[in-house]
Write an enzyme that holds these catalytic residues in place. Structure first.
Site, PDB file in Angstrom:
ATOM      1  N   ILE A  70     -39.382 -34.550  10.368  1.00 40.39           N
ATOM      2  CA  ILE A  70     -39.074 -34.228  11.758  1.00 40.39           C
ATOM      3  C   ILE A  70     -39.012 -35.513  12.567  1.00 40.39           C
ATOM      4  O   ILE A  70     -39.941 -36.327  12.544  1.00 40.39           O
ATOM      5  CB  ILE A  70     -40.139 -33.272  12.339  1.00 40.39           C
ATOM      6  CG1 ILE A  70     -40.082 -31.917  11.627  1.00 40.39           C
ATOM      7  CG2 ILE A  70     -39.941 -33.092  13.846  1.00 40.39           C
ATOM      8  CD1 ILE A  70     -41.233 -30.991  11.950  1.00 40.39           C
ATOM      9  N   LYS A  71     -37.897 -35.676  13.280  1.00 41.54           N
ATOM     10  CA  LYS A  71     -37.746 -36.805  14.195  1.00 41.54           C
ATOM     11  C   LYS A  71     -38.065 -36.317  15.607  1.00 41.54           C
ATOM     12  O   LYS A  71     -37.498 -35.333  16.080  1.00 41.54           O
ATOM     13  CB  LYS A  71     -36.316 -37.360  14.151  1.00 41.54           C
ATOM     14  CG  LYS A  71     -36.063 -38.480  15.167  1.00 41.54           C
ATOM     15  CD  LYS A  71     -34.601 -38.852  15.244  1.00 41.54           C
ATOM     16  CE  LYS A  71     -34.378 -39.910  16.316  1.00 41.54           C
ATOM     17  NZ  LYS A  71     -32.945 -40.189  16.541  1.00 41.54           N
ATOM     18  N   GLN A  72     -38.978 -37.001  16.266  1.00 38.41           N
ATOM     19  CA  GLN A  72     -39.408 -36.557  17.591  1.00 38.41           C
ATOM     20  C   GLN A  72     -39.576 -37.761  18.525  1.00 38.41           C
ATOM     21  O   GLN A  72     -39.993 -38.840  18.095  1.00 38.41           O
ATOM     22  CB  GLN A  72     -40.743 -35.807  17.486  1.00 38.41           C
ATOM     23  CG  GLN A  72     -41.251 -35.208  18.779  1.00 38.41           C
ATOM     24  CD  GLN A  72     -40.238 -34.276  19.420  1.00 38.41           C
ATOM     25  OE1 GLN A  72     -39.478 -34.695  20.300  1.00 38.41           O
ATOM     26  NE2 GLN A  72     -40.199 -33.021  18.969  1.00 38.41           N
TER      27      GLN A  72
END
Length: 349
Positions: free
Chosen positions: A236-238
């Protein structure tokens, strides 16, 4: 090796000595050389997915650490090619993007169908490629902020990409359609043995008030992470959380007082620790984005990497800070980020 303490300056003690109390590190599944065997081998992913994940972990300067340093260059669509590449016109050429990722020691490079497709036969076997399959584009007038499919999972597979990436604008009017599209795309990618990476971004004009921009609040981005893990993201890129209390300020949704009173504080590492907790306590790796380029890029990149690593994150995905500079300076910045994850003095808080 980069002198991390020199770059952090007055924040050295604050960032390197902090210990998370609300969600202790013992609760987390932390990155490491054995992450696939220790954490992922019991899930429902096919063997090909685990193989491609291990290929990502085993490439570049961070090979064998369980951490990731990725170069994303999809801004030619997302922000316009002129805005993205005019500061350094050599990157209008897709080959220079691949070369920066390789010489910069990255685990992989993420870009568009056009960029990766134009160089796939020359570079697919030299660096893991991540094909971003949907985009927001800014040529439509008036601007309409939506993520729509530009490419297919099959096209990514055929060009030799090891992973697909996608964005969902959680909180937007279009998010339910995006969730359904990307959930189906990720299922197909897993069937083909490909890794899935979700840009789990918050997007709604109401989330930005006169006081704060809650697009980067720990509680809202944390829930976006939980939804991203739910639809099958492997990574997950956040955006890094810089405030909290989005649910409370905007008076919508459901939350718990314990989120603010016990699990988090206003310390940046605690805010990001809550983001990691929402990635199934680290079973799904979270990488933070590097943000736009400015006058203080080296300091900001190293600071972000330190916070991510100490919070239990899996790495950084930084683009504009690297490719909007002269080639050698871009390599230096990417290496400085990687040095944080290679450093024994930067431990999990």
């Amino acid at each position: 090796m980069t002198s991390i303490t020199t770059i952090l300056k007055d924040e050295t003690d604050k960032l390197l000595k902090h210990v998370c109390q609300g969600i202790p590190k013992e609760s987390l599944y932390l990155p490491g050389p054995d992450f696939v065997d220790r954490v992922l081998v019991g899930n429902n992913r096919k063997a090909g997915v685990l193989r491609n994940l291990q290929a990502l972990y085993n490439h570049g300067r961070l090979a064998g650490t369980g951490y990731l340093s990725l170069l994303p260059v999809d801004q030619g669509v997302e922000h316009s090619a002129g805005a993205s590449f005019a500061p350094n016109p050599m990157f209008f050429d897709p080959e220079k993007i691949a070369q920066l990722a390789i010489e910069g020691g990255c685990n992989g490079v993420a870009s568009t169908l056009g960029v990766l497709g134009s160089i796939a036969r020359k570079y697919a076997h030299k660096i893991p490629m991540i094909l971003k399959i949907n985009h927001n584009e800014l040529l439509t007038y008036p601007n309409h902020y939506d993520q729509t499919l530009f490419a297919s999972v099959d096209q990514a597979f055929d060009m030799g990409a090891c992973a697909v990436g996608a964005t969902v604008f959680f909180g937007s009017a279009e998010s339910r359609r995006q969730i359904q599209e990307i959930s189906e795309a990720f299922e197909h990618a897993h069937d083909l043995g490909m890794v899935t990476i979700l840009w789990a971004y918050i997007r709604n004009a109401a989330f930005k008030t006169a006081e704060k921009d809650y697009h980067v609040s720990a509680d809202l981005t944390g829930q976006a992470n939980h939804l991203a893990a739910t639809i099958g993201a492997d990574i997950i890129k956040q955006k890094m959380a810089v405030n909290n209390g989005g649910y409370l300020a905007l008076k919508f949704g459901k939350t718990s007082p314990k989120v603010y009173d016990e699990l988090t504080t206003d310390h940046p590492i605690d805010l990001v620790r809550y983001q990691v907790a929402n990635c199934y306590m680290g079973r799904i790796g979270m990488i933070n984005s590097g943000g736009e380029s400015g006058s203080d890029d080296l300091h900001q990149a190293v600071r972000t990497a330190v916070i991510n690593k100490r919070a239990g994150g899996m790495g950084l995905i930084s683009g504009r800070k690297a490719f909007q500079k002269p080639f050698a300076e871009g390599i230096k910045l990417l290496n400085a980020i990687q040095d944080v994850y290679l450093s024994d003095e930067v431990t999990v808080a």
